[in-house]
Write a protein that holds these residues in place. Sequence first.
Motif, PDB file in Angstrom:
ATOM      1  N   PHE A  23      87.043 -10.632  83.314  1.00 28.69           N
ATOM      2  CA  PHE A  23      87.794 -11.149  82.161  1.00 28.69           C
ATOM      3  C   PHE A  23      88.137 -12.617  82.374  1.00 28.69           C
ATOM      4  O   PHE A  23      88.030 -13.439  81.480  1.00 28.69           O
ATOM      5  N   ALA A  24      88.570 -12.918  83.597  1.00 32.20           N
ATOM      6  CA  ALA A  24      89.039 -14.273  83.867  1.00 32.20           C
ATOM      7  C   ALA A  24      87.899 -15.272  83.815  1.00 32.20           C
ATOM      8  O   ALA A  24      88.029 -16.343  83.214  1.00 32.20           O
ATOM      9  N   THR A  27      86.781 -15.852  80.219  1.00 32.12           N
ATOM     10  CA  THR A  27      87.771 -16.645  79.501  1.00 32.12           C
ATOM     11  C   THR A  27      87.697 -18.107  79.919  1.00 32.12           C
ATOM     12  O   THR A  27      87.651 -19.008  79.076  1.00 32.12           O
ATOM     13  N   ASP A  28      87.679 -18.326  81.243  1.00 29.95           N
ATOM     14  CA  ASP A  28      87.708 -19.712  81.723  1.00 29.95           C
ATOM     15  C   ASP A  28      86.451 -20.464  81.337  1.00 29.95           C
ATOM     16  O   ASP A  28      86.506 -21.611  80.927  1.00 29.95           O
ATOM     17  N   PRO A 188      92.269 -14.238  67.730  1.00 32.96           N
ATOM     18  CA  PRO A 188      92.625 -13.907  69.127  1.00 32.96           C
ATOM     19  C   PRO A 188      92.187 -14.979  70.123  1.00 32.96           C
ATOM     20  O   PRO A 188      92.880 -15.216  71.127  1.00 32.96           O
ATOM     21  N   ALA A 191      94.579 -17.795  70.157  1.00 29.80           N
ATOM     22  CA  ALA A 191      95.732 -17.456  70.985  1.00 29.80           C
ATOM     23  C   ALA A 191      95.423 -17.713  72.457  1.00 29.80           C
ATOM     24  O   ALA A 191      96.273 -18.215  73.206  1.00 29.80           O
ATOM     25  N   THR A 192      94.195 -17.403  72.873  1.00 28.27           N
ATOM     26  CA  THR A 192      93.793 -17.703  74.251  1.00 28.27           C
ATOM     27  C   THR A 192      93.866 -19.200  74.515  1.00 28.27           C
ATOM     28  O   THR A 192      94.403 -19.641  75.541  1.00 28.27           O
ATOM     29  N   ARG A 194      95.670 -21.382  72.946  1.00 31.09           N
ATOM     30  CA  ARG A 194      97.081 -21.757  72.930  1.00 31.09           C
ATOM     31  C   ARG A 194      97.700 -21.535  74.307  1.00 31.09           C
ATOM     32  O   ARG A 194      98.417 -22.395  74.828  1.00 31.09           O
ATOM     33  N   ASP A 195      97.390 -20.384  74.910  1.00 36.39           N
ATOM     34  CA  ASP A 195      98.001 -20.059  76.198  1.00 36.39           C
ATOM     35  C   ASP A 195      97.338 -20.774  77.365  1.00 36.39           C
ATOM     36  O   ASP A 195      97.942 -20.905  78.429  1.00 36.39           O
ATOM     37  N   ARG A 196      96.105 -21.210  77.202  1.00 35.08           N
ATOM     38  CA  ARG A 196      95.398 -21.866  78.312  1.00 35.08           C
ATOM     39  C   ARG A 196      95.588 -23.373  78.327  1.00 35.08           C
ATOM     40  O   ARG A 196      95.485 -24.000  79.361  1.00 35.08           O
ATOM     41  N   TRP A 213      99.612 -14.702  67.259  1.00 37.60           N
ATOM     42  CA  TRP A 213      98.885 -13.528  67.755  1.00 37.60           C
ATOM     43  C   TRP A 213      99.320 -13.227  69.191  1.00 37.60           C
ATOM     44  O   TRP A 213      99.371 -14.107  70.030  1.00 37.60           O
ATOM     45  N   ARG A 214      99.662 -11.966  69.464  1.00 45.23           N
ATOM     46  CA  ARG A 214     100.084 -11.636  70.819  1.00 45.23           C
ATOM     47  C   ARG A 214      99.351 -10.429  71.393  1.00 45.23           C
ATOM     48  O   ARG A 214      99.673  -9.971  72.471  1.00 45.23           O
TER      49      ARG A 214
ATOM     50  N   TYR B  37     100.205  -4.718  75.100  1.00 47.75           N
ATOM     51  CA  TYR B  37      99.483  -5.949  74.773  1.00 47.75           C
ATOM     52  C   TYR B  37      98.265  -6.066  75.669  1.00 47.75           C
ATOM     53  O   TYR B  37      98.337  -5.853  76.876  1.00 47.75           O
ATOM     54  N   LEU B 124     102.176 -11.139  60.652  1.00 43.32           N
ATOM     55  CA  LEU B 124     101.747 -12.476  61.035  1.00 43.32           C
ATOM     56  C   LEU B 124     101.641 -13.330  59.772  1.00 43.32           C
ATOM     57  O   LEU B 124     101.394 -12.795  58.719  1.00 43.32           O
ATOM     58  N   VAL B 131     108.543 -11.851  73.225  1.00 42.55           N
ATOM     59  CA  VAL B 131     107.664 -11.569  74.375  1.00 42.55           C
ATOM     60  C   VAL B 131     107.117 -12.865  74.989  1.00 42.55           C
ATOM     61  O   VAL B 131     106.790 -12.900  76.171  1.00 42.55           O
ATOM     62  N   PHE B 132     107.051 -13.920  74.181  1.00 40.80           N
ATOM     63  CA  PHE B 132     106.531 -15.179  74.718  1.00 40.80           C
ATOM     64  C   PHE B 132     107.505 -15.821  75.711  1.00 40.80           C
ATOM     65  O   PHE B 132     107.153 -16.782  76.392  1.00 40.80           O
ATOM     66  N   PHE B 137     103.433 -13.696  80.417  1.00 43.82           N
ATOM     67  CA  PHE B 137     102.808 -13.160  79.208  1.00 43.82           C
ATOM     68  C   PHE B 137     101.646 -14.027  78.723  1.00 43.82           C
ATOM     69  O   PHE B 137     100.810 -13.570  77.953  1.00 43.82           O
ATOM     70  N   ALA B 138     101.588 -15.268  79.207  1.00 37.29           N
ATOM     71  CA  ALA B 138     100.452 -16.118  78.841  1.00 37.29           C
ATOM     72  C   ALA B 138      99.127 -15.485  79.260  1.00 37.29           C
ATOM     73  O   ALA B 138      98.082 -15.789  78.694  1.00 37.29           O
ATOM     74  N   ALA B 140      98.375 -12.423  78.836  1.00 32.21           N
ATOM     75  CA  ALA B 140      98.009 -11.340  77.920  1.00 32.21           C
ATOM     76  C   ALA B 140      96.818 -11.734  77.061  1.00 32.21           C
ATOM     77  O   ALA B 140      96.173 -10.883  76.459  1.00 32.21           O
ATOM     78  N   THR B 141      96.513 -13.018  76.981  1.00 28.17           N
ATOM     79  CA  THR B 141      95.321 -13.440  76.243  1.00 28.17           C
ATOM     80  C   THR B 141      94.202 -13.801  77.205  1.00 28.17           C
ATOM     81  O   THR B 141      93.238 -14.441  76.826  1.00 28.17           O
ATOM     82  N   LYS B 142      94.346 -13.398  78.479  1.00 30.87           N
ATOM     83  CA  LYS B 142      93.277 -13.697  79.423  1.00 30.87           C
ATOM     84  C   LYS B 142      92.781 -12.419  80.104  1.00 30.87           C
ATOM     85  O   LYS B 142      91.751 -11.882  79.750  1.00 30.87           O
ATOM     86  N   ASP B 143      93.552 -11.929  81.081  1.00 29.96           N
ATOM     87  CA  ASP B 143      93.035 -10.780  81.835  1.00 29.96           C
ATOM     88  C   ASP B 143      94.125  -9.824  82.285  1.00 29.96           C
ATOM     89  O   ASP B 143      93.911  -9.053  83.203  1.00 29.96           O
TER      90      ASP B 143
END
Lengths: 457, 178
Positions: A23-24, A27-28, A188, A191-192, A194-196, A213-214, B37, B124, B131-132, B137-138, B140-143
Amino acid sequence: MDEKRQPVTLDGGSPVIEPGHTFATVTDKISSIVLTRPTSNGWFLGFGIAFLLTMMMLFAIGYLFVRGTGIWGVNIPVGWGFAIVNFVWWIGIGHAGTLISAILLLLRQSWRNSINRFAEAMTLFAVSAAGIFPLIHVGRPWLAYWLFPYPNSMGVWPQFRSPLVWDVFAVSTYATISLLFWFIGLVPDLATLRDRSTNRAAQIIYGMLAMGWRGSARHWHRYETAYLLLAGLATPLVLSVHTVVSFDFAVAIVPGWHTTIFPPYFVAGAIYSGFAMVLMLAIPIRKVYGLEDFITERHLQNSAKVMLATGLIVAYGYAIEAFMGWYSGNRYDAFTLWNRLHGPYAIPYWALLACNIFVPQLLWMRKLRTSPAALFFVSGVILVGMWLERFIIVVVSLQRDFLTSSWGMYYPTRWDWMTYIGTIGMFLAAMFLFVRILPMISIFEMRTLLPEAEVKE
Amino acid sequence: MKRTPIYGMMAEFDSATHLVDAAHRTYEAGYLKIDAYSPFPVEGLAEAMGFHKNNVPLVVLIGGLIGGLSGYLMQYWISAVSYPVNVGGKPYHSWPAFIVVTFEMTILFAGISCVFGMLALNGLPMPYHPVFNVPRFAFATKDRFFLIVFSSDPKYSPSETRRFLESLGPRSISEVPS
């Protein structure tokens, strides 16, 4: 077992993802292209050229607005010319994106997951390029909104028995649904990003686009239902769009247009040219961005096979057209065939047969199907061939119809060429921006392809 | 909902299988206000928490019906009532010619209601969500995979729930500030 969840490596042939990914890493690898990879000089060069071509298109269109359609080669009897040729060509190219994202999803072809995102983007940009042509062809483009039924003080309404009005609905629905499908697939992944991302501005922009999106299980549940339903809606839609485009011709009585084979043959031709464009984009992209792990030999092979199959349907269409020219006993139809083979546009017609029927037969050879360079070449040939096909259908049918006294020739002007080549530039400029600012491969769908995504009982 | 400074208790897991198992056991243990999630749709996860059916198909059906009906009636009204034009002697109400636009309008309305219906049912866009507040939790959109028990759950108690989540073998547990 659900085909989508099967291990990626073994179902005959090469894998959809090369082994060793998690997964990692998935994603990366995909998100780093957008977030951390420095923008190369090659990108600036490519985008710069595409941008200049876009400016050329805007110049040609600007001059058109000043002077009117007289600057083009269109006249009577050929009143449709380049505008409609290019419109049909671009719309057709868009079809592969929807086929890959919707129809292959319904058929559970999991290999689609690594090419659907940029194929959908290609659809959007191709439809945008297509949409320009009818709008600037109407003569008074500032009144193009008259195409839509809206209450107006003139008290008039569109004529709903006309295929041209159907086309307005078909193409605008197609553009809307393609945009929604593409965007909803992106959420989705946004959202990835955003978090990365570590850049504040990027976090805010991707964050707003991701709409909060969570990844909640209930959200995914509704999301998957919606995605599947949208694919189910897009499937008949995409088949209808080129069908309706073909009605523009087939409902008219012009010899060479008035034929019932047109809808299936147009749809097959659309997918044919669309896959050729997918390959012409995918081959350089996977090379430049090192995505051979995700866009594998398998994808190239499968796309080549789709091209081979749709190419044979197109060849069948040509054969039936020729056969009906003779079998119908209609002298005008027979003359249309003769005129194609021997008339003033015989060279484009023979080139069309060479590009669309003969050269693609090379794809029977596995060796060529797995060679990116050969596929790139064949795809280019097919795109030229499909453009010639539309040229033959539009121009050669109109230039010599029933009365010899109304025959005429069509010669595109420099403005025609500038507009056409300019839309290619606009399309490429949009693609360059897309690969730079959005994930060009669907990250979350790639994760589902990994063996570890499978839930063990 | 009662506002409390604590939104819930969140546990982090390594794999999809682990998360589905944990969600199932939490639901079986009587916790009803829970959520999970994941970075991709995990099969059976929503079902493990007792969420089996959603209303997206109904929204799409209604949207499609409205689109199709309004498409057909619009053409009928325009062509036969408001602005009847005789084209080649065809009837004003020439229904076969109206099929295409009716079909396109059905797809258009169904598709728009599908996307916006799904977003609305999911609540949405929602820019802020508690949760953020959990830094992990960051992922949760990776692995990584997360399970939360909301503090609004009647069975929720800071110590009991933490003990229960620990028994599921998570990587870590954190309290979610609201």
